[in-house]
Write a protein that holds these residues in place. Sequence first.
Motif, PDB file in Angstrom:
ATOM      1  N   ALA A  79      -3.152  -2.793   2.406  1.00 37.92           N
ATOM      2  CA  ALA A  79      -3.291  -1.341   2.283  1.00 37.92           C
ATOM      3  C   ALA A  79      -1.948  -0.636   2.354  1.00 37.92           C
ATOM      4  CB  ALA A  79      -4.219  -0.812   3.380  1.00 37.92           C
ATOM      5  N   ALA A  80      -1.056  -1.152   3.182  1.00 37.95           N
ATOM      6  CA  ALA A  80       0.226  -0.482   3.363  1.00 37.95           C
ATOM      7  C   ALA A  80       1.294  -0.983   2.402  1.00 37.95           C
ATOM      8  CB  ALA A  80       0.714  -0.680   4.801  1.00 37.95           C
ATOM      9  N   MET A  81       0.907  -1.904   1.536  1.00 39.72           N
ATOM     10  CA  MET A  81       1.913  -2.523   0.698  1.00 39.72           C
ATOM     11  C   MET A  81       2.293  -1.670  -0.512  1.00 39.72           C
ATOM     12  SD  MET A  81       2.724  -5.220   2.298  1.00 39.72           S
ATOM     13  CE  MET A  81       2.470  -4.202   3.748  1.00 39.72           C
ATOM     14  N   ALA A  82       1.326  -0.922  -1.047  1.00 41.46           N
ATOM     15  CA  ALA A  82       1.569  -0.028  -2.187  1.00 41.46           C
ATOM     16  C   ALA A  82       2.254  -0.741  -3.344  1.00 41.46           C
ATOM     17  CB  ALA A  82       2.411   1.170  -1.738  1.00 41.46           C
ATOM     18  N   THR A  83       1.781  -1.911  -3.701  1.00 41.37           N
ATOM     19  CA  THR A  83       2.346  -2.654  -4.821  1.00 41.37           C
ATOM     20  C   THR A  83       1.260  -2.942  -5.829  1.00 41.37           C
ATOM     21  OG1 THR A  83       1.941  -4.716  -3.647  1.00 41.37           O
ATOM     22  CG2 THR A  83       4.117  -3.754  -3.396  1.00 41.37           C
ATOM     23  N   SER A  84       1.688  -3.325  -7.031  1.00 41.23           N
ATOM     24  CA  SER A  84       0.734  -3.604  -8.095  1.00 41.23           C
ATOM     25  C   SER A  84      -0.080  -4.831  -7.765  1.00 41.23           C
ATOM     26  CB  SER A  84       1.485  -3.827  -9.416  1.00 41.23           C
ATOM     27  OG  SER A  84       0.626  -4.383 -10.383  1.00 41.23           O
ATOM     28  N   ALA A  85      -1.365  -4.771  -8.120  1.00 43.83           N
ATOM     29  CA  ALA A  85      -2.246  -5.911  -7.859  1.00 43.83           C
ATOM     30  C   ALA A  85      -1.868  -7.111  -8.707  1.00 43.83           C
ATOM     31  CB  ALA A  85      -3.702  -5.513  -8.133  1.00 43.83           C
ATOM     32  N   THR A  86      -1.019  -6.908  -9.700  1.00 42.23           N
ATOM     33  CA  THR A  86      -0.611  -8.023 -10.548  1.00 42.23           C
ATOM     34  C   THR A  86       0.828  -8.448 -10.268  1.00 42.23           C
ATOM     35  OG1 THR A  86      -0.014  -6.444 -12.293  1.00 42.23           O
ATOM     36  CG2 THR A  86      -2.208  -7.432 -12.392  1.00 42.23           C
ATOM     37  N   ASN A  87       1.402  -8.011  -9.157  1.00 41.80           N
ATOM     38  CA  ASN A  87       2.776  -8.399  -8.818  1.00 41.80           C
ATOM     39  C   ASN A  87       2.799  -9.011  -7.430  1.00 41.80           C
ATOM     40  OD1 ASN A  87       5.523  -8.584  -8.238  1.00 41.80           O
ATOM     41  ND2 ASN A  87       6.010  -6.783  -9.472  1.00 41.80           N
ATOM     42  N   VAL A  88       2.601 -10.319  -7.391  1.00 42.97           N
ATOM     43  CA  VAL A  88       2.541 -11.000  -6.095  1.00 42.97           C
ATOM     44  C   VAL A  88       3.909 -11.073  -5.444  1.00 42.97           C
ATOM     45  CG1 VAL A  88       0.465 -12.335  -6.635  1.00 42.97           C
ATOM     46  CG2 VAL A  88       2.702 -13.257  -7.270  1.00 42.97           C
ATOM     47  N   ALA A  89       4.980 -11.090  -6.247  1.00 45.85           N
ATOM     48  CA  ALA A  89       6.329 -11.158  -5.686  1.00 45.85           C
ATOM     49  C   ALA A  89       6.666  -9.882  -4.919  1.00 45.85           C
ATOM     50  CB  ALA A  89       7.354 -11.403  -6.790  1.00 45.85           C
ATOM     51  N   SER A  90       6.298  -8.717  -5.465  1.00 47.14           N
ATOM     52  CA  SER A  90       6.552  -7.453  -4.776  1.00 47.14           C
ATOM     53  C   SER A  90       5.763  -7.365  -3.478  1.00 47.14           C
ATOM     54  CB  SER A  90       6.181  -6.276  -5.682  1.00 47.14           C
ATOM     55  OG  SER A  90       7.044  -6.201  -6.781  1.00 47.14           O
ATOM     56  N   THR A  91       4.523  -7.836  -3.515  1.00 43.36           N
ATOM     57  CA  THR A  91       3.691  -7.824  -2.312  1.00 43.36           C
ATOM     58  C   THR A  91       4.321  -8.666  -1.211  1.00 43.36           C
ATOM     59  OG1 THR A  91       1.696  -7.534  -3.642  1.00 43.36           O
ATOM     60  CG2 THR A  91       1.401  -8.376  -1.410  1.00 43.36           C
ATOM     61  N   MET A  92       4.732  -9.881  -1.564  1.00 41.25           N
ATOM     62  CA  MET A  92       5.333 -10.763  -0.564  1.00 41.25           C
ATOM     63  C   MET A  92       6.685 -10.244  -0.096  1.00 41.25           C
ATOM     64  SD  MET A  92       4.644 -13.409   1.165  1.00 41.25           S
ATOM     65  CE  MET A  92       3.352 -14.217   0.230  1.00 41.25           C
ATOM     66  N   ARG A  93       7.442  -9.681  -1.009  1.00 38.85           N
ATOM     67  CA  ARG A  93       8.752  -9.145  -0.648  1.00 38.85           C
ATOM     68  C   ARG A  93       8.613  -7.991   0.347  1.00 38.85           C
ATOM     69  NH1 ARG A  93      13.983  -9.073  -2.303  1.00 38.85           N
ATOM     70  NH2 ARG A  93      15.050  -7.066  -2.175  1.00 38.85           N
ATOM     71  N   GLU A  94       7.612  -7.163   0.145  1.00 40.11           N
ATOM     72  CA  GLU A  94       7.382  -6.035   1.048  1.00 40.11           C
ATOM     73  C   GLU A  94       6.982  -6.523   2.437  1.00 40.11           C
ATOM     74  OE1 GLU A  94       7.044  -2.138   2.469  1.00 40.11           O
ATOM     75  OE2 GLU A  94       8.132  -3.044   0.792  1.00 40.11           O
ATOM     76  N   TYR A  95       6.179  -7.586   2.511  1.00 36.92           N
ATOM     77  CA  TYR A  95       5.842  -8.171   3.813  1.00 36.92           C
ATOM     78  C   TYR A  95       7.106  -8.597   4.566  1.00 36.92           C
ATOM     79  CZ  TYR A  95       0.733  -8.671   3.398  1.00 36.92           C
ATOM     80  OH  TYR A  95      -0.613  -8.441   3.324  1.00 36.92           O
ATOM     81  N   VAL A  96       7.975  -9.327   3.882  1.00 36.51           N
ATOM     82  CA  VAL A  96       9.197  -9.832   4.532  1.00 36.51           C
ATOM     83  C   VAL A  96      10.087  -8.666   4.960  1.00 36.51           C
ATOM     84  CG1 VAL A  96      11.265 -11.244   4.225  1.00 36.51           C
ATOM     85  CG2 VAL A  96       9.104 -11.996   3.227  1.00 36.51           C
ATOM     86  N   ARG A  97      10.238  -7.669   4.066  1.00 33.59           N
ATOM     87  CA  ARG A  97      11.061  -6.503   4.396  1.00 33.59           C
ATOM     88  C   ARG A  97      10.529  -5.806   5.642  1.00 33.59           C
ATOM     89  NH1 ARG A  97      11.311  -1.366   4.626  1.00 33.59           N
ATOM     90  NH2 ARG A  97       9.072  -1.218   4.190  1.00 33.59           N
ATOM     91  N   LYS A  98       9.215  -5.599   5.702  1.00 31.11           N
ATOM     92  CA  LYS A  98       8.608  -4.876   6.822  1.00 31.11           C
ATOM     93  C   LYS A  98       8.794  -5.639   8.135  1.00 31.11           C
ATOM     94  CE  LYS A  98       4.324  -2.435   8.005  1.00 31.11           C
ATOM     95  NZ  LYS A  98       5.071  -1.218   8.357  1.00 31.11           N
ATOM     96  N   MET A  99       8.665  -6.968   8.089  1.00 29.21           N
ATOM     97  CA  MET A  99       8.879  -7.772   9.297  1.00 29.21           C
ATOM     98  C   MET A  99      10.291  -7.582   9.836  1.00 29.21           C
ATOM     99  SD  MET A  99       7.099 -11.504   8.867  1.00 29.21           S
ATOM    100  CE  MET A  99       7.333 -11.710   7.114  1.00 29.21           C
ATOM    101  N   LEU A 100      11.279  -7.635   8.926  1.00 29.17           N
ATOM    102  CA  LEU A 100      12.667  -7.601   9.349  1.00 29.17           C
ATOM    103  C   LEU A 100      13.119  -6.200   9.729  1.00 29.17           C
ATOM    104  CD1 LEU A 100      14.226 -10.057   6.723  1.00 29.17           C
ATOM    105  CD2 LEU A 100      13.421 -10.555   9.037  1.00 29.17           C
ATOM    106  N   VAL A 101      12.604  -5.178   9.065  1.00 34.14           N
ATOM    107  CA  VAL A 101      13.014  -3.804   9.339  1.00 34.14           C
ATOM    108  C   VAL A 101      12.388  -3.288  10.631  1.00 34.14           C
ATOM    109  CG1 VAL A 101      12.800  -1.405   8.533  1.00 34.14           C
ATOM    110  CG2 VAL A 101      13.516  -3.197   6.946  1.00 34.14           C
ATOM    111  N   ASP A 102      11.122  -3.637  10.867  1.00 28.10           N
ATOM    112  CA  ASP A 102      10.415  -3.103  12.040  1.00 28.10           C
ATOM    113  C   ASP A 102      10.955  -3.653  13.354  1.00 28.10           C
ATOM    114  OD1 ASP A 102       8.909  -1.648  10.316  1.00 28.10           O
ATOM    115  OD2 ASP A 102       7.025  -2.708  10.652  1.00 28.10           O
ATOM    116  N   VAL A 103      11.549  -4.846  13.296  1.00 25.69           N
ATOM    117  CA  VAL A 103      12.174  -5.408  14.506  1.00 25.69           C
ATOM    118  C   VAL A 103      13.659  -5.078  14.439  1.00 25.69           C
ATOM    119  CG1 VAL A 103      12.616  -7.483  15.857  1.00 25.69           C
ATOM    120  CG2 VAL A 103      10.481  -7.273  14.578  1.00 25.69           C
TER     121      VAL A 103
END
Length: 596
Positions: A11-35
């Motif tokens: 829900a918080a990813m705001a990426t295209s349903a057909t772009n798995v790389a953007s989805t995964m990249r956003e997960y990694v970014r959020k992990m590293l930025v939030d800490v």
Amino acid sequence: RLLRVTTQGGAAMATSATNVASTMREYVRKMLVDVTGMKVLLLDRETLHVVSTVYSQTEILQQEVFLVERLDRDGTEPMLHMKAVCFVRPTGENVALLRRHLKKPCYGEFHIFFSNIVKDTYLQELAEADQQEVVSQVQEYFGDYVALEPHHFCVPVENEAVCLQPPTWSLMQSSRVIDRTVEGLAGLMLSLKCRPHIRFQKSSDLCRRISNDLWRHMYETEKELFDYRRGDSTPMLLLVDRLDDPVTPLLTQWTYQAMIHELLGIRYNRVSIKKEGKSSKQEEQEFVVGSEADPFFKTNMYENYGDLGNNVKELVDEFAQDSNQHSSITTVADMQHFVEAYPEFRAKGGHVSKHVTLLTEMSKIVDKRILLSVSQTEQELACSSGLSSAADAVSEAIGNPAISDSDKLRLVMLFALRYERDGTRYLSEFIQKLSNLGLPNRKLDLIYTLLRVGGEEKRTGDLFGTKSLRARAVKIARGLKGVENVYTQHAPLLANTMQLLLSGRLRDMDYPFVGPATSHPGSNWIPPDVIVFVVGGTTYEESRYVAMHNGGTSGTSSQVAGAGTTKFVLGGTSVQNSRSFIAQLAELADMERSNF
């Protein structure tokens, strides 16, 4: 101490349903930025690839990550001023390793991110181990797959040869493959925030079991987690078996990305090349070949071998021109401009060196194995229908001492698949000739192993375009029209499956839905997004076709029927080339001998 887990879905990813790389990249970014603050990134052997395919080492360093370590590494020195960001799969092995870290913590804080749904018992074990209360948070970030490209992903499984055998041969091993695939696909759906309609290839027992287990997981076991609203935007998940198209992984490839994988091997977007060093010892060079980090590769990954040489030359000429401009620094303004442009200039120099090296190495292999000649025979076997001329071409290739034994074996395998009914006499002659050349029986037996698991009786799709009048008419029309490149005229079976799906003609009797009839829309429904998962592994030729359909490459989308409407994502248990596919056939043959 009670540990609470927070779920971070798509829900918080705001990426295209057909772009798995953007989805995964956003997960990694959020992990590293939030800490915030100085961090150590702890990964397991699988999440290491999950992260490395979407984030470069330079980008990770920019997030104040000073060290990237494997979770299972021994002898870590205490660094209590550092925070540990742990991104791992929720497995018993990883939980045991985390417990060991928590009992004698080397870092001041632990921020644990599991890549999928974590069991309550695992949380209890971690809570009991966290006596010093160093765990700051536990979250579920659903990144349990490797995003290779925006439209292409894989769910790695151990002992993938199990995908080629009947599940009853080894219930324990096949169950592990099924469980890992279900976990990866469930994670994918949660990351994309969807609960798709599921269809599967009926002739594949493994596809059926994976589909049923995934459906139960989404609609029964974890139905609250997957409680997404169904409607017109609901995607489809289609599971197919690699053995329905055993031809594509056996062919020599002539487009850049597929060619690199076939001749040099790509593993999670990385290529290793061994070269002779100055001390006469072999030195290994590793290159990243991903579209997200390399503009030249992104533009040329689907170009054919003939055009590629000219494009690399233009890249070299352009870099040489830039180098000459930087060599004439006479003013302070020139120096400032050079300093500002240097990172980009240096990166471009790395790209130039990489692509020249890759093209040089592939050219050597093409010449040494006379692959242009071999490939012409392969394409004739895959796309033409003349038994006599095909037999003559294969016989001539077997008699050519310049062609390697492995390439001769591939040609005979392709002949056996193409002329399974009418070419038995020729096949016996070819096998005898290969035996006379010294090929061991264990290798020759692979031809019959391939026919047993991927022969005509086992397949659902129209692999050679001979089962229906329409398919024959299309094939004749293509022949009359001619082909642009004789070496790339083959289209994977996936292309036909996609077109049948887009026209509402993918038959229920061959690809049924999972679940009650009242819960799915029917076979003539054309979904807005389709995730095709190949049990047994995808190929880069299939990935190229999907990208062309999606319009991801300039000037190619018009070549594919239905391009630009329904979007496709392609996934599998690996990415196959001819070596890996034949190696798995050999493993399968060994399993056959041990079972019978």
